[in-house]
Design a protein around this motif. Structure first.
Motif, PDB file in Angstrom:
ATOM      1  N   LEU A 259       0.847  -1.195   0.000  1.00  0.00           N
ATOM      2  CA  LEU A 259       0.000   0.000   0.000  1.00  0.00           C
ATOM      3  C   LEU A 259       0.883   1.246   0.000  1.00  0.00           C
ATOM      4  O   LEU A 259       0.697   2.159  -0.800  1.00  0.00           O
ATOM      5  CB  LEU A 259      -0.914  -0.015   1.231  1.00  0.00           C
ATOM      6  CG  LEU A 259      -1.748   1.245   1.467  1.00  0.00           C
ATOM      7  CD1 LEU A 259      -2.716   1.486   0.332  1.00  0.00           C
ATOM      8  CD2 LEU A 259      -2.529   1.131   2.779  1.00  0.00           C
ATOM      9  N   HIS A 260       1.852   1.269   0.883  1.00  0.00           N
ATOM     10  CA  HIS A 260       2.742   2.420   0.961  1.00  0.00           C
ATOM     11  C   HIS A 260       3.559   2.584  -0.323  1.00  0.00           C
ATOM     12  O   HIS A 260       3.572   3.641  -0.950  1.00  0.00           O
ATOM     13  CB  HIS A 260       3.686   2.282   2.160  1.00  0.00           C
ATOM     14  CG  HIS A 260       4.684   3.389   2.246  1.00  0.00           C
ATOM     15  ND1 HIS A 260       5.866   3.382   1.549  1.00  0.00           N
ATOM     16  CD2 HIS A 260       4.657   4.581   2.911  1.00  0.00           C
ATOM     17  CE1 HIS A 260       6.530   4.497   1.779  1.00  0.00           C
ATOM     18  NE2 HIS A 260       5.813   5.239   2.607  1.00  0.00           N
ATOM     19  N   ASP A 261       4.219   1.502  -0.737  1.00  0.00           N
ATOM     20  CA  ASP A 261       5.134   1.601  -1.863  1.00  0.00           C
ATOM     21  C   ASP A 261       4.398   1.859  -3.177  1.00  0.00           C
ATOM     22  O   ASP A 261       4.885   2.587  -4.039  1.00  0.00           O
ATOM     23  CB  ASP A 261       5.972   0.326  -1.980  1.00  0.00           C
ATOM     24  CG  ASP A 261       6.891   0.149  -0.772  1.00  0.00           C
ATOM     25  OD1 ASP A 261       6.934   1.061   0.082  1.00  0.00           O
ATOM     26  OD2 ASP A 261       7.545  -0.903  -0.679  1.00  0.00           O
ATOM     27  N   GLY A 262       3.222   1.246  -3.340  1.00  0.00           N
ATOM     28  CA  GLY A 262       2.426   1.465  -4.547  1.00  0.00           C
ATOM     29  C   GLY A 262       2.015   2.921  -4.680  1.00  0.00           C
ATOM     30  O   GLY A 262       2.142   3.528  -5.750  1.00  0.00           O
ATOM     31  N   LEU A 263       1.537   3.494  -3.586  1.00  0.00           N
ATOM     32  CA  LEU A 263       1.129   4.909  -3.615  1.00  0.00           C
ATOM     33  C   LEU A 263       2.344   5.809  -3.871  1.00  0.00           C
ATOM     34  O   LEU A 263       2.270   6.753  -4.658  1.00  0.00           O
ATOM     35  CB  LEU A 263       0.455   5.307  -2.292  1.00  0.00           C
ATOM     36  CG  LEU A 263      -0.976   4.773  -2.094  1.00  0.00           C
ATOM     37  CD1 LEU A 263      -1.433   5.014  -0.660  1.00  0.00           C
ATOM     38  CD2 LEU A 263      -1.944   5.445  -3.075  1.00  0.00           C
TER      39      LEU A 263
END
Ligand code: ADP
Ligand code: ZN
Ligand code: MG
Length: 549
Positions: A255-259
């Protein structure tokens, strides 16, 4: 592509999340009596209703409605007394009804919010805030648009392609067991500003759902799923830019890295004069990029209309109040209690409640420390196991209330630091699967607190408890670790040292006070390194007497 920290200097990210949770703890599906069971053999839990056969009529699952009302109350939502179910029409093989039953403009839960405490490294992504705020942390107020009820689709297994993807597959198989699984979807306002805030929101919501007991919230098994919507605007701009929607964020890290990736990608497109298309993108964590899945459908494409087979659903005040009474202590309340009852810092309290079973463990250990029954404070989830355990260390009577408070901080440290490190090192291990019990943790902390063992030795004992399934006191005794705190033994050692070192004693009394350390060292040696240093210091001072100035 530029780094996130650089991009965020020029652009503000606007993020909204759509979070689906399967109500896995229920017995049956949303509109029929089929059993809910993860991992059952394919197509064994289906019936005319969840397959959408002609003439089958749905009946809402009351327990599912109770779960969504719990979720709404726990996230400060208004509970709508009258809402309706709608049909969202689309054709895909995973949904044999050809429509999904969901909710319309008014959902069971509307207009909620959660407050996020953002600190540490997470606060550093808010480079728009003054440095002092980044260092000290801040609270982010995140609006919740709604939580609505819907049903899950079946599961497709693509065979022959790589990693189960449809691309390259020779054929696909469908398991309808999952179709009709009650699902609640929470939609946030576009109030999140950094990938870290998005991650914290998701983590906090997961803790709440777990505390409510409405879902097992497994991101790996897909019972908790998150789509991230993100757009950029120039710093200072009020209007929102065009968003993209990211799928496949099946872990907090993804979630963090994708965003973070998508923010950097959009910045590059915009800075080169391009435009962002409203589209759904797939985050590929191994390739570290997002790929277009499809351009966005609009609500009109789905021909959303009121479900003719289900009457509008009316909730009575009595029902809502009866659900409110079932609300357990929520993570924020628990953290507040840890602060006020045990004097923990808000940081420690917050980290303790991150894991429900760790918080429960802490409660049990503190109840033991206060001499009470461990179950008195621990709430409904408490098992009998804690109460049946002996204290372990012979001669350690339960401390008086008040004395217990001094154990809270070292106990919290043990759980937050040592235990967490141990669990992380043993992939996926749960606290309950270890040999650590509340009584053992408490004994370990007491052994250090009373000076029986040093904090360095405590680490060794902690590791041994987990390896050998034995009580701390037994390990200390067997390894001969216990510090000598016997007054007589220490006095004898001090006397011996002073008698053997006449010259040094004379020099000390003559004013060479640096020699004190020499005497301490000799006494430690005389007790084979096991003398309690604090006692040695005190007795030495007394026996040596005042040096002349
Ligand atoms: P859609 O109609 O595309 O599903 P919604 O208005 O239902 O869009 O919003 C879906 C999610 O996207 C919500 O979480 C919302 O906060 C978020 N969102 C809406 N507009 C934007 C935007 N411009 N940038 C980022 N997030 C947005
Ligand atoms: Zn069914
Ligand atoms: Mg939407």
């Amino acid at each position: 592509m530029r780094m996130l920290q650089e991009v965020l200097k020029d652009w503000e990210a606007v993020i909204g999340l759509e979070i689906h949770a399967e109500l896995t703890t229920l017995e049956t599906k949303m509109f029929c009596g089929c059993k809910l069971e993860f991992g059952a053999s394919p197509n064994t839990h289906t019936c005319p209703v969840c397959l959408g056969l002609p003439g089958a009529l749905p009946v809402p699952n009351r327990a599912a409605i109770e779960s969504i009302v719990l979720a709404g109350l726990a996230t400060n939502c208004d509970i709508e007394k009258r809402s309706m179910f709608y049909r969202k029409n689309y054709m895909y093989p995973d949904m044999s009804k050809n429509f999904q039953t969901t909710q319309g403009p008014i959902a069971f839960c509307m207009r909620g919010h959660l407050d996020l405490a953002v600190d540490g490294a997470a606060a550093k992504e808010r480079i728009d805030l003054p440095e002092a705020v980044q260092d000290g942390g801040y609270t982010a107020h995140i609006g919740i648009t709604r939580i609505h009820m819907e049903e899950d689709a079946g599961k497709m297994n693509h065979v022959g392609g790589s990693e189960g993807r449809i691309a390259g597959a020779t054929h696909s198989m469908i398991d309808y067991n999952r179709c009709g699984t009650p699902l609640i979807e929470l939609v946030t306002e576009p109030d999140l500003r950094t990938p870290e805030e998005a991650r914290l929101f998701m983590q906090k919501l997961r803790q709440i759902y777990l505390a409510l007991g409405i879902s097992d919230c497994s991101m790996e098994e897909g019972s908790l799923r998150c789509d991230g919507n993100v757009s950029l605007r120039r710093r200072g701009e009020k209007r929102m830019g065009t968003k993209t929607e990211l799928k496949n964020m099946n872990s907090f890290k993804n979630l963090h890295d994708g965003l973070a990736f998508e923010i950097c990608r959009q910045a590059e497109v915009l800075e080169e004069g391009g435009i962002i298309y409203q589209e759904t993108r797939h985050w590929d964590p191994s390739a570290k990029r997002t790929l277009v899945m499809r351009v966005k459908e609009t609500a009109d494409d789905y021909r959303l209309f009121p479900e003719p087979d289900l009457a509008p659903y009316d909730l009575t005040d009595e029902f809502i109040e009866s659900v409110r009474k079932k609300l357990p202590e929520l993570p924020d309340e628990k953290a507040g209690r840890f602060e006020s009852s045990f004097g923990l810092s808000s940081y420690d309290a917050r980290h303790l409640v991150e894991n429900g079973s760790v918080a429960e463990f802490f409660d049990k250990a503190m109840a033991l420390a206060e001499g009470g029954a461990p179950d008195a404070l621990a709430g409904e989830g408490a098992t009998a196991a804690g109460g049946a355990e002996p204290l372990g260390v012979a001669g350690h009577a339960p401390a008086a209330p008040g004395a217990a408070a001094s154990l809270a901080k070292p106990l919290a440290n043990l759980l937050i630091n040592d235990l967490t490190a141990y669990l992380n090192a043993h992939d996926g291990l749960e606290l309950a699967q270890t040999f650590l019990t509340p009584a053992r943790a408490l004994d370990l902390v007491r052994l250090t607190d009373t000076g029986a063992i040093s904090s360095k030795q405590a680490k060794e004992v902690f590791a041994a408890v987990l390896e050998e399934d034995r009580d701390p006191a037994a390990i200390v005794a067997q390894r001969g670790m216990e510090q000598v705190s016997d007054l007589g033994a220490i006095e004898a050692a001090v006397d011996r040292v002073l008698a053997e070192n006449h010259d040094e004693v004379a020099l000390y009394l003559g004013g060479k006070v640096q020699l004190f350390g020499f005497f301490v060292g000799q006494c430690m040696k005389a007790t084979a390194g096991q003398g309690n240093p604090k006692m040695i210091n005190e007795i030495l001072k007394k026996k040596l007497g005042q040096p002349s100035a």
